[in-house]
Enzyme design. Structure first.
Site, short mmCIF file in Angstrom:
data_model
loop_
_atom_site.label_atom_id
_atom_site.label_comp_id
_atom_site.label_asym_id
_atom_site.label_seq_id
_atom_site.Cartn_x
_atom_site.Cartn_y
_atom_site.Cartn_z
N CYS A 143 0.84 -1.20 0.00
CA CYS A 143 0.00 0.00 0.00
C CYS A 143 0.88 1.26 0.00
CB CYS A 143 -0.90 -0.05 1.23
SG CYS A 143 -1.69 1.48 1.69
N CYS A 161 0.28 3.81 2.71
CA CYS A 161 0.76 3.36 4.02
C CYS A 161 2.19 3.83 4.26
CB CYS A 161 0.68 1.83 4.13
SG CYS A 161 -1.02 1.21 4.06
#
Length: 173
Positions: A74, A77
């Site tokens: 991600c 993230c």
């Protein structure tokens, strides 16, 4: 027979337009404000490293807990990770990381390279635990107190304003 077919076609067209009209008037934003104030119940999360489990009883020991849903694949993230590292320094806050649909080796490499802000790391290999928390995408975070009440939910990567807001809440006494 042709009248029946024409009537059915007209009815289908009208129904289609009604559905489109209704959907155009709906708010397209992902809104989870209804979760704030609710309590989280019956938590049983499997540890990322071993076969231990974290339960709601464990979370009640913490004054405040930030539950962060993340994955190594991600990109947002990675953007929020420095803010988690900064929050990890706060004494009033424990951070629970829930690794979402990730390969263990990739997640460990991510934490080794960027640092590990988590006090406890759980796994959600199939995404079912995340849905139970009202999570539909990552990263998302939930701030709870020791009564397991949701104080705030953060959709998307944490940012500087979120850091300020979290610190206001956890240092408010």
């Amino acid at each position: 027979m042709q009248k029946i077919i024409k009537s059915i076609i007209i009815l289908l067209l009208i129904s289609t337009f009604v559905v489109f009209f209704i959907s155009l008037n709906k708010n397209p934003n992902y809104n989870t404000e209804y979760l704030v104030g609710n309590k989280i119940e019956k938590i049983k999360l499997e540890s990322f490293q071993d076969k231990k489990f974290l339960t709601d009883k464990d979370l009640k020991k913490n004054r405040y807990t930030l539950i962060n849903f993340w994955a190594s694949w991600c990109a947002p993230c990675r953007v929020e990770h420095p803010y988690l590292m900064e929050l990890a320094k706060d004494q009033n806050l424990k951070i629970l990381g829930i690794n979402f649909k990730d390969k263990k080796i990739n997640a460990l490499k991510f934490l080794k390279n960027l640092g590990d802000p988590y006090d406890f790391l759980a796994k959600d290999n199939n995404g079912k635990q995340s849905v139970n928390f009202g999570i539909y995408g990552i990263p998302e975070s939930i701030l709870i107190n020791n009564e397991l009440a949701i104080l705030k939910k953060f959709v998307g990567p944490l940012n500087n304003q979120d850091l300020i807001d979290i610190r206001k809440i956890i240092n408010s006494l």
